[in-house]
Scaffold this active site. Structure first.
Site, PDB file in Angstrom:
ATOM      1  CG  ASP A 228      -1.562   7.770   0.627  1.00 52.67           C
ATOM      2  OD1 ASP A 228      -0.607   8.560   0.502  1.00 52.67           O
ATOM      3  OD2 ASP A 228      -2.464   7.647  -0.223  1.00 52.67           O
TER       4      ASP A 228
ATOM      5  CG  ASP B 126      -1.893   2.196   6.395  1.00 46.27           C
ATOM      6  OD1 ASP B 126      -2.055   1.886   5.186  1.00 46.27           O
ATOM      7  OD2 ASP B 126      -2.331   3.251   6.879  1.00 46.27           O
TER       8      ASP B 126
ATOM      9  CG  ASP C 114      -1.739   1.205   1.378  1.00 46.09           C
ATOM     10  OD1 ASP C 114      -2.492   1.514   0.432  1.00 46.09           O
ATOM     11  OD2 ASP C 114      -1.645   1.875   2.418  1.00 46.09           O
TER      12      ASP C 114
END
Length: 223
Positions: A10, A169, A8
């Site tokens: 961001d 995250d 991922d």
């Protein structure tokens, strides 16, 4: 390359959530709308922009106001986030990605950003050349947590699920990985907290990018 690490963007590679909240607020201000609560905006990070603005504005995804908000967001994104992208890299990311490439691991990004925005952010951060493939939400019909994005990346790279690991995250990343048959590393320094991440059942948890590397090396060297 027969092994892959999929990341991922961001909150995983780049510490951008706070700047993203600012960018959402700038888009609302440009439209003459009140800013949403920062916690509510932060909770939408990891979702495609259409879905995020739809939720925050309380209107359907195809409402014209959503498209307008996205346009303003993209203007602010270029002005607010891109200029400081390098300074927002999490510690160890640049060196860690290079180490993985040196180990012969294929690297990809699976992000809920539009692909052009993701590529621009990676370029501004000095990371674009590290990745073999970048897939954004506009390149699939069903974004995370649906497995389509992960499946597309594995198919393109020619890597089976058993030799690929997703790093993210949010629960969206972990659930996508599970649905695609991949293992996952949930990082605790991003958007979702430990308890929320644990509820989605990641294979490993990592508190730092150094921990991410340890997990990936153990996972990908065993195949």
């Amino acid at each position: 390359m027969s092994r892959a690490a999929i990341f991922d963007l961001d909150g995983t590679l780049i510490d951008s959530p706070r700047a993203i909240v600012e960018t959402f607020s700038a888009a609302f201000a440009a439209m003459g709308l009140r800013a949403r609560d920062a916690s509510a905006t932060r909770a939408t990070i990891g979702l495609p922009l259409e879905e995020a603005f739809s939720l925050l504005m309380g209107v359907p995804r195809h409402d014209a106001r959503v498209a307008e908000a996205i346009s303003w967001y993209q203007v602010s994104f270029r002005e607010v986030i891109l200029p400081k992208a390098r300074s927002m890299l999490f510690p160890g990311v640049t060196e860690g990605l290079q180490a993985l490439r040196d180990d012969g691991v294929a690297l990809a990004v699976a992000t809920s950003k539009f692909s052009a925005s993701a590529a621009a952010l990676l370029e501004a951060a000095g990371l674009r050349g590290q990745f073999d493939l970048v897939v954004g939400a506009d390149q699939v019909t069903r974004p995370k947590p649906d497995p389509e994005m992960g499946q597309l990346i594995m198919q393109t790279l020619g890597v089976p699920a058993g030799r690929a690991v997703m790093v993210g995250d949010t629960t969206h990343d972990v659930l996508m990985a599970r649905a695609a048959g991949m293992r996952s590393v949930a990082v605790t320094y991003g958007v979702h907290g430990v308890q929320e991440l644990t509820s989605s059942g990641p294979t490993w948890m990592a508190d730092t990018f150094e921990d991410v590397l340890t997990c990936l090396r153990a996972a990908l060297s065993s195949n």
